[in-house]
Design an enzyme around this catalytic site. Structure first.
Site, short mmCIF file in Angstrom:
data_model
loop_
_atom_site.label_atom_id
_atom_site.label_comp_id
_atom_site.label_asym_id
_atom_site.label_seq_id
_atom_site.Cartn_x
_atom_site.Cartn_y
_atom_site.Cartn_z
N ASN A 177 12.20 52.50 31.36
CA ASN A 177 12.36 53.93 31.63
C ASN A 177 13.77 54.44 31.38
O ASN A 177 13.97 55.64 31.18
CB ASN A 177 11.95 54.23 33.08
CG ASN A 177 10.50 53.95 33.33
OD1 ASN A 177 9.76 53.59 32.42
ND2 ASN A 177 10.07 54.09 34.57
N LYS A 232 4.07 72.62 -19.50
CA LYS A 232 4.34 73.26 -18.21
C LYS A 232 5.25 72.35 -17.39
O LYS A 232 5.01 71.15 -17.25
CB LYS A 232 3.05 73.51 -17.46
CG LYS A 232 3.20 74.47 -16.28
CD LYS A 232 1.82 74.84 -15.71
CE LYS A 232 1.92 75.99 -14.74
NZ LYS A 232 2.69 75.63 -13.54
N ASN A 274 11.83 39.08 30.70
CA ASN A 274 12.07 40.01 31.80
C ASN A 274 13.33 39.67 32.58
O ASN A 274 14.17 40.54 32.84
CB ASN A 274 10.87 40.01 32.76
CG ASN A 274 9.62 40.57 32.12
OD1 ASN A 274 8.85 39.83 31.51
ND2 ASN A 274 9.40 41.87 32.23
N ASP A 275 13.46 38.42 32.99
CA ASP A 275 14.54 38.05 33.91
C ASP A 275 15.91 37.99 33.25
O ASP A 275 16.93 38.25 33.90
CB ASP A 275 14.24 36.70 34.57
CG ASP A 275 12.99 36.74 35.43
OD1 ASP A 275 12.66 37.84 35.91
OD2 ASP A 275 12.35 35.69 35.60
N SER A 293 1.63 69.76 -15.37
CA SER A 293 0.19 70.01 -15.33
C SER A 293 -0.54 68.91 -16.08
O SER A 293 -0.05 68.40 -17.09
CB SER A 293 -0.13 71.37 -15.96
OG SER A 293 -1.54 71.55 -16.07
N GLU A 353 9.59 72.30 -4.16
CA GLU A 353 8.28 72.21 -3.53
C GLU A 353 8.22 71.05 -2.55
O GLU A 353 7.68 71.20 -1.43
CB GLU A 353 7.20 72.05 -4.61
CG GLU A 353 6.98 73.30 -5.44
CD GLU A 353 6.05 73.10 -6.62
OE1 GLU A 353 5.74 74.09 -7.30
OE2 GLU A 353 5.63 71.94 -6.86
N SER A 384 5.79 55.46 28.17
CA SER A 384 7.19 55.12 28.46
C SER A 384 7.81 54.28 27.36
O SER A 384 9.04 54.16 27.29
CB SER A 384 7.27 54.34 29.78
OG SER A 384 6.52 53.13 29.66
#
Length: 465
Positions: A136, A319, A126-127, A313, A326, A100
């Site tokens: 949730n 190169k 919390n309070d 390379s 890519e 959750s």
């Protein structure tokens, strides 16, 4: 050697030792000890969204008379500082936690309480900070806000940059005609501008899809608390808090038509992920075309030259590789993988709650960021600086056997096929073979077989605009 000092705090399960300088509290510390599968933490975009929810909730609860002004302002101010980017080091909880997201919600609540406590305001995580809320409803709300912000502020502008870059380059080489390809085989000629416009329109349509889903993504479940019924939440909380979130984020937030649905179902998030997968497919297609067109320089197609960004390379001097396309292809592959994860997670809703929210939020936000970065890189480091090799584009056009398609209405499919085979066997331009093998007037043949005419749709009228 530095010695860590600890303080002791208590929660509903008892005493917990916490580093003395940590702003989080016992529930966060328990999560640190419990969730050790991975050190990957929740993305900052989600923490910021959670902080904005706490800010809006505090202002709402103060306005409704549920918090005194001093308490409400302390929560608002601390949450606002977090939303602005402060205290990042105090959010250490792993993505792979309770499904959750409770540990992350409490992490935010505890840090806000500690910030206020250092300023002389005693808060309960919390309070006070979590008043009228549950993980949730808060966590999915934060996920949807963070994703919507990413779509509007990062991804959509990046896609606009990419579409603009493509169209500028198409205009720069407006009159270039090249060999079209189907099945990777030579096909009828096309204007390069038309090929590139197809890319740009694909990007435009990605933006349209994302804009279409945005209103659904911003139907927020805040106020549903634990199961969707809104227990322990003031009846006016949802409307006021969502309106305040709209002001704080500058996003068109609305309350979900069913808070039960908003808590238990991730179908809109799965829809967004599907649209992000489509963006990934579009970017991979463009990047793939660029790689093929850039291939060579001698033994490949060689129609374009991408900017040389780094040696290609460790063993082959000189190169140079198409590194940006890519990298984009890898990022796109990761986004497609994220969509598979989000799809599976979307199926994990049981009754009133989905229990894969932290993973979904993390992958969704990362997908947005990967695509935004990919679009900007593709524009700024590949397309803006690419050079079209006009000679390579035009060199093979006169000998392209598929030019005989223009003669099919005049001499028939079988005769045209024979003519193409003859030209290839004799290594002749199609026009030369047609002049020798048909009785069509030379002027008409030249019009019909003009690559510009064919790229413009045919009809014998010469170059098309």
């Amino acid at each position: 050697m530095t010695t860590t000092t600890y303080r002791t705090e208590r929660d509903s399960m008892g005493a917990v030792s916490i580093p003395a300088d940590a702003l989080y509290g016992p529930q966060t510390q328990r999560a640190i000890g419990n969730f050790t599968i991975s050190q990957k933490t929740i993305p900052w975009a989600l923490i910021r969204a959670l902080a904005r929810i706490k800010q809006a909730a505090a202002e709402t609860n103060t306005a409704l008379g549920l918090l005194n002004r001093e308490t409400g302002e302390a929560i608002r101010d601390a949450a606002g500082e977090i939303a602005q980017g402060a205290y990042r080091e105090h959010f250490p909880v792993s993505v792979y936690q309770t499904g959750s997201g409770t540990s992350t919600n409490m992490n935010v609540n505890e840090v806000i309480s500690s910030i206020a406590g250092k300023r002389g305001i005693n808060l309960s995580p919390n309070d006070h900070v979590n008043l009228g809320q549950s993980t949730n409803d808060v966590f999915p709300t934060a996920m949807q806000l963070a994703a919507a912000e990413g779509l509007t502020l990062r991804l959509d502008p990046a896609l606009q940059v990419l579409a603009d870059s493509i169209r500028r380059k198409a205009q720069e080489y407006n009159e270039v005609v090249k060999t079209g390809r189907t099945h990777l085989m030579d096909a009828l000629p096309v204007y390069l501008r038309d090929e590139m416009e197809a890319w740009a329109v694909a990007v435009d349509e990605c933006r349209e899809r994302l804009a279409d889903v945005l209103p659904r993504l911003l139907r927020l479940p805040l106020g549903g608390t634990a199961v969707g019924s809104g227990v322990n939440c003031h009846p006016d909380f949802a409307a006021v808090a969502v309106a305040r979130l709209a002001e704080l984020t500058a996003l068109p937030c609305t309350s979900g038509p069913s808070l039960f649905k908003g808590l238990s179902s991730l179908d809109t998030v799965v829809e967004v992920s599907g649209q992000l997968k489509t963006v990934a497919v579009v970017l991979m297609k463009i990047a793939g075309d660029l790689r093929w067109m850039n291939s060579g320089p001698l033994a490949g197609i060689g129609e374009i030259t991408l900017p040389a960004l780094q040696p290609g390379s460790s063993i082959m001097p000189a190169k140079v590789n198409p590194v940006i396309p890519e990298a984009v292809c890898m990022a796109a592959a990761q986004v497609i993988g994220h969509d598979a994860v989000i799809t599976l997670a979307g199926q994990s809703g049981n009754f009133q709650l989905n229990t894969m929210l932290p993973l979904v939020a993390t992958d969704l936000i990362e997908a947005v960021d990967l695509l935004a970065g990919s679009a900007r890189s593709l524009a700024g480091k590949a397309i803006d600086g690419l050079r079209v090799n006009i000679e390579a584009c035009t060199r093979a056009l006169s000998r392209n056997p598929i030019l005989v398609t223009a003669l099919t209405p005049e001499i028939g499919y079988l005769k045209a096929a024979e003519l193409a085979k003859l030209a290839m066997e004799q290594d002749k331009p199609i026009l030369e073979a047609a002049l020798a093998e048909t009785d069509l007037p030379p002027a008409r043949l030249r019009r019909l077989l003009d690559p510009r005419n064919l790229a413009g749709g045919g009809g014998g009228g010469g170059a098309s605009g």
